[in-house]
Design a protein around this motif. Structure first.
Motif, PDB file in Angstrom:
ATOM      1  N   TYR A   1      -3.096   7.511   7.418  1.00  0.00           N
ATOM      2  CA  TYR A   1      -2.842   8.692   6.605  1.00  0.00           C
ATOM      3  C   TYR A   1      -3.671   9.882   7.090  1.00  0.00           C
ATOM      4  O   TYR A   1      -3.201  11.023   7.092  1.00  0.00           O
ATOM      5  CB  TYR A   1      -3.109   8.370   5.141  1.00  0.00           C
ATOM      6  CG  TYR A   1      -2.419   7.095   4.720  1.00  0.00           C
ATOM      7  CD1 TYR A   1      -1.032   7.007   4.720  1.00  0.00           C
ATOM      8  CD2 TYR A   1      -3.144   5.956   4.380  1.00  0.00           C
ATOM      9  CE1 TYR A   1      -0.391   5.828   4.382  1.00  0.00           C
ATOM     10  CE2 TYR A   1      -2.509   4.778   4.040  1.00  0.00           C
ATOM     11  CZ  TYR A   1      -1.131   4.718   4.050  1.00  0.00           C
ATOM     12  OH  TYR A   1      -0.492   3.544   3.729  1.00  0.00           O
TER      13      TYR A   1
ATOM     14  N   ALA B   1     -10.739   6.649   0.352  1.00  0.00           N
ATOM     15  CA  ALA B   1     -10.144   6.236   1.619  1.00  0.00           C
ATOM     16  C   ALA B   1     -10.412   7.259   2.713  1.00  0.00           C
ATOM     17  O   ALA B   1      -9.837   7.186   3.797  1.00  0.00           O
ATOM     18  CB  ALA B   1      -8.649   6.026   1.459  1.00  0.00           C
TER      19      ALA B   1
ATOM     20  N   ASN C   1       0.838  -1.201   0.000  1.00  0.00           N
ATOM     21  CA  ASN C   1       0.000   0.000   0.000  1.00  0.00           C
ATOM     22  C   ASN C   1       0.878   1.258   0.000  1.00  0.00           C
ATOM     23  O   ASN C   1       0.971   1.987   0.976  1.00  0.00           O
ATOM     24  CB  ASN C   1      -0.930   0.024   1.215  1.00  0.00           C
ATOM     25  CG  ASN C   1      -2.077   1.004   1.005  1.00  0.00           C
ATOM     26  OD1 ASN C   1      -2.965   0.744   0.205  1.00  0.00           O
ATOM     27  ND2 ASN C   1      -2.041   2.145   1.681  1.00  0.00           N
TER      28      ASN C   1
ATOM     29  N   ARG D   1     -11.254   4.387   6.939  1.00  0.00           N
ATOM     30  CA  ARG D   1     -10.303   3.442   6.372  1.00  0.00           C
ATOM     31  C   ARG D   1     -10.740   3.124   4.953  1.00  0.00           C
ATOM     32  O   ARG D   1     -11.856   3.463   4.548  1.00  0.00           O
ATOM     33  CB  ARG D   1     -10.246   2.154   7.198  1.00  0.00           C
ATOM     34  CG  ARG D   1     -11.582   1.476   7.413  1.00  0.00           C
ATOM     35  CD  ARG D   1     -11.442   0.094   8.000  1.00  0.00           C
ATOM     36  NE  ARG D   1     -10.969  -0.867   7.013  1.00  0.00           N
ATOM     37  CZ  ARG D   1     -10.590  -2.119   7.300  1.00  0.00           C
ATOM     38  NH1 ARG D   1     -10.612  -2.537   8.547  1.00  0.00           N
ATOM     39  NH2 ARG D   1     -10.186  -2.938   6.351  1.00  0.00           N
ATOM     40  N   GLY D   2      -9.878   2.470   4.209  1.00  0.00           N
ATOM     41  CA  GLY D   2     -10.286   2.009   2.895  1.00  0.00           C
ATOM     42  C   GLY D   2     -11.290   0.873   3.021  1.00  0.00           C
ATOM     43  O   GLY D   2     -11.116  -0.029   3.841  1.00  0.00           O
TER      44      GLY D   2
ATOM     45  N   PRO E   1      -1.281   6.318  -0.530  1.00  0.00           N
ATOM     46  CA  PRO E   1      -2.206   6.656   0.563  1.00  0.00           C
ATOM     47  C   PRO E   1      -3.646   6.891   0.108  1.00  0.00           C
ATOM     48  O   PRO E   1      -4.568   6.774   0.909  1.00  0.00           O
ATOM     49  CB  PRO E   1      -1.604   7.937   1.148  1.00  0.00           C
ATOM     50  CG  PRO E   1      -0.161   7.891   0.767  1.00  0.00           C
ATOM     51  CD  PRO E   1      -0.132   7.229  -0.580  1.00  0.00           C
TER      52      PRO E   1
ATOM     53  N   SER F   1      -5.610   4.169  -7.256  1.00  0.00           N
ATOM     54  CA  SER F   1      -6.447   5.170  -6.581  1.00  0.00           C
ATOM     55  C   SER F   1      -7.918   4.967  -6.912  1.00  0.00           C
ATOM     56  O   SER F   1      -8.739   5.844  -6.636  1.00  0.00           O
ATOM     57  CB  SER F   1      -6.009   6.590  -6.979  1.00  0.00           C
ATOM     58  OG  SER F   1      -6.040   6.738  -8.385  1.00  0.00           O
TER      59      SER F   1
ATOM     60  N   SER G   1      -7.337   4.558   9.271  1.00  0.00           N
ATOM     61  CA  SER G   1      -6.340   5.049   8.326  1.00  0.00           C
ATOM     62  C   SER G   1      -5.206   5.811   9.011  1.00  0.00           C
ATOM     63  O   SER G   1      -5.452   6.839   9.651  1.00  0.00           O
ATOM     64  CB  SER G   1      -6.985   5.956   7.286  1.00  0.00           C
ATOM     65  OG  SER G   1      -5.992   6.577   6.490  1.00  0.00           O
TER      66      SER G   1
ATOM     67  N   GLU H   1       3.837  -0.716   3.664  1.00  0.00           N
ATOM     68  CA  GLU H   1       3.921   0.281   2.605  1.00  0.00           C
ATOM     69  C   GLU H   1       5.179   0.145   1.766  1.00  0.00           C
ATOM     70  O   GLU H   1       5.417   0.952   0.872  1.00  0.00           O
ATOM     71  CB  GLU H   1       3.842   1.679   3.225  1.00  0.00           C
ATOM     72  CG  GLU H   1       2.537   1.907   3.963  1.00  0.00           C
ATOM     73  CD  GLU H   1       2.643   2.945   5.077  1.00  0.00           C
ATOM     74  OE1 GLU H   1       1.787   3.844   5.115  1.00  0.00           O
ATOM     75  OE2 GLU H   1       3.582   2.835   5.903  1.00  0.00           O
TER      76      GLU H   1
ATOM     77  N   ASN I   1      -5.489  -0.028   1.605  1.00  0.00           N
ATOM     78  CA  ASN I   1      -5.329   0.756   2.833  1.00  0.00           C
ATOM     79  C   ASN I   1      -4.823  -0.122   3.968  1.00  0.00           C
ATOM     80  O   ASN I   1      -3.801  -0.789   3.825  1.00  0.00           O
ATOM     81  CB  ASN I   1      -6.656   1.453   3.144  1.00  0.00           C
ATOM     82  CG  ASN I   1      -6.539   2.640   4.091  1.00  0.00           C
ATOM     83  OD1 ASN I   1      -6.756   2.508   5.279  1.00  0.00           O
ATOM     84  ND2 ASN I   1      -6.191   3.796   3.570  1.00  0.00           N
TER      85      ASN I   1
ATOM     86  N   ASN J   1      -5.247   5.006  -1.906  1.00  0.00           N
ATOM     87  CA  ASN J   1      -5.872   3.734  -2.295  1.00  0.00           C
ATOM     88  C   ASN J   1      -7.176   3.555  -1.527  1.00  0.00           C
ATOM     89  O   ASN J   1      -7.167   3.498  -0.295  1.00  0.00           O
ATOM     90  CB  ASN J   1      -4.920   2.573  -1.997  1.00  0.00           C
ATOM     91  CG  ASN J   1      -5.352   1.287  -2.657  1.00  0.00           C
ATOM     92  OD1 ASN J   1      -6.511   0.894  -2.585  1.00  0.00           O
ATOM     93  ND2 ASN J   1      -4.414   0.607  -3.299  1.00  0.00           N
TER      94      ASN J   1
END
Length: 539
Positions: free
Chosen positions: A493, A464, A148, A456-457, A151, A198, A491, A163, A157, A153
């Motif tokens: 991110y 996301a 992943n 979260r994804g 970010p 994405s 998440s 990563e 996620n 995605n």
């Protein structure tokens, strides 16, 4: 001249063996959560008696799923692949089993404590395998081997183990070792890598515009590592890789499944498609044609065709017309049987639900918890400040199994005098037109605000959650002197964007998990609910 072929029951049963259909974990038809995809019992039984070789389950409590697995095996009358998407422990899908923090939490731990993260990843696999086997499941559709590194995605996620390829490769292999030690099949997914996209293949066909050299460097190492660890199956990705095949997605591409996966990587196990009902495939191909194309490309098993009967008819017709070789299907069926031969029988009484591994759940939550640097919990006295607000952001309140009525994220702040305000796609709209101050504070109510973001994804959302104006909203609350604390679940991110915006001594905390155990740990870190009966933010 007539071209019709006489019925061939042997061929029909061979074809059926290569299908994996979707069913509810509940026993009764009216309990199905997703009747669009989950077959009614009459049709399910008919297909199993015809020879369908696998069932993917979702929903119900662990004890009921154990009974359901017994029922499905009885209907099938043959060894059956029984699988589930339990990437975060069996309790993620079936209440009562172990629900573990998402894999990305261990990926972040691996950066600072690699040996500990590897040990925990193997325990993660063992726990998942134990729970699965006790329920009667013999195939876990994990690990996610996607890196992943994007970010944005919307669908991978926190499901990824990291990563960067080295972290994902190491942790995914450790998970496989633990899972296989319990005699349960694993599945590395989504080949050749869905991390750097994405868009969501549940909704559209993503493109991965990378060269073969880039794939070798980033996307493929985790799959190689999982294969070296003995993973029994690989699941395809519904995405387009122009460098390998400019016309067909990986799931339908011989260049990807036969040339890359079989020939170049030397994988000899089961190749299973991702669900063919997903829009990336079903929008462009009928159920029969999609199944034929997937098998022609090199897949062994067809997962969740949009229509099982159309898939059966389409594959059978393709064999009779020469588009598919019967010998190829027989080789796929043999790979399926060989995998089932390596499954350990369910341990103990399969009707008894497993007990969640609370010690592992708690260890994972505590070791992946993050707090803001230098922030200390402050005392919150409801009587002196008046009613405050517990602002909870959800993807949707209609599908939030982590937030039952008694969940800590609701109950603990309520006990501290914070009135719940749930915001989701169907709830109150609090966003205004001012990008610098997006929250409509008049609608929110008065008093200090605890912000809890569950983001979260997730499949089918197409985002996301990082596109929402929470940085401006947090800055707005800080400027107004109303931010009491910040909690982010899911998440990393979103957490990394917001963490620098929260000044000390306002507390902030993050967990990759969203389940009640994670909520409890986060709220304790914020100073709420430290001792179970304690109310308010404490020093």
């Amino acid at each position: 001249m007539a071209t019709d072929h006489p019925p061939d029951p042997g061929l029909r049963r061979l074809v059926a063996e290569l299908l994996v259909v979707r069913a509810s974990g509940h026993l009764a038809d009216h309990q199905r959560r997703y009747p669009r995809w989950e077959l009614a019992n009459a049709e399910l039984r008919e297909l199993l008696e015809l020879g369908v070789g696998g069932v993917i389950l979702l929903g119900a409590g662990a004890a009921e799923v154990a009974l359901r697995c017994d029922q499905l095996r009885e209907w099938a009358g043959q060894p059956l692949l029984l699988c589930a998407d339990v990437e975060e422990g069996v309790g993620q899908r079936f209440e009562g089993a172990s629900w573990l923090v998402p894999p990305l939490g261990l990926g972040r731990l691996h950066a600072r404590a690699p040996a500990e993260a590897l040990t925990l990843a193997e325990r993660y696999g063992r726990c998942t395998g134990q729970d699965a086997r006790r329920l009667g499941l013999n195939w876990v559709l994990a690990p996610v081997c996607d890196v992943n590194n994007n970010p944005a995605n919307p669908v991978i996620n926190v499901r990824a183990w990291g990563e960067n390829p080295d972290t994902v490769a190491a942790l995914a292999a450790a998970f496989c070792r633990g899972l296989q030690a319990e005699g349960v099949l694993g599945c590395a997914k989504h080949f050749p890598g869905h991390g750097d996209t994405s868009s969501d293949s549940h909704l559209e066909l993503p493109t991965l515009p990378h060269s073969r050299a880039r794939l070798e460097r980033i996307e493929l190492p985790p799959f190689r590592s999982a294969m070296a660890a003995g993973v029994e199956a690989v699941m395809t990705a519904h995405l387009l890789l122009p460098a390998l095949d400019g016309s067909r997605p990986a799931t339908l591409s011989a260049a990807v499944l036969t040339d890359l996966l079989r020939r170049d990587l030397g994988f000899e196990g089961l190749v299973v498609t991702d669900a063919l009902v997903m829009e990336a495939i079903s929008r462009h191909h009928g159920a029969g044609e999609a199944a034929v194309l997937a098998l022609a490309a090199g897949a062994d098993l067809v997962l969740m065709p949009a229509d099982a009967h159309q898939a059966l008819a389409g594959i059978e017709a393709a064999v009779l017309s020469g588009r598919l070789e019967r010998a190829q299907l027989e080789a796929s069926a043999e790979r399926r049987r060989a995998a089932l031969d390596r499954v350990r029988p369910a341990g103990g009484d399969p009707r008894l639900a497993p007990q969640a591994d609370g010690a592992l759940e708690e260890t994972l939550v505590r070791r992946t918890l993050e707090t803001s640097t230098g922030a200390r919990p402050r005392r919150w006295e409801p009587a002196s400040h008046g009613q405050g607000i517990n602002l909870v952001r959800l993807d949707t309140a209609l599908q939030a199994p982590f937030l039952p009525l008694g969940a800590p994220a609701l109950a603990t702040p309520t006990a501290a005098g914070l009135a719940p305000c749930l915001v989701d796609g169907l709830g109150p709209r609090l966003w205004g037109d001012d990008p610098a101050a997006p929250l409509e504070l008049g609608r929110l109510g008065s008093g200090p605000v605890l912000v809890q973001l569950f983001v979260r994804g997730n499949p089918f959302r197409g985002t996301a959650g990082g596109d929402e104006p929470w940085p401006a909203a947090i800055a707005q609350l800080v400027g107004a002197g109303r931010l009491a604390a910040l909690a982010v679940y899911g998440s990393p991110y979103v957490w990394e964007k917001l963490r620098p915006l929260v000044p000390a001594p306002i507390p902030a905390a993050y967990s990759p998990g969203q389940m009640p155990r994670a909520q409890r740990a986060v709220l304790e870190a914020l100073g709420l609910g430290h001792t179970g009966g304690q109310e308010g933010f404490t020093d």
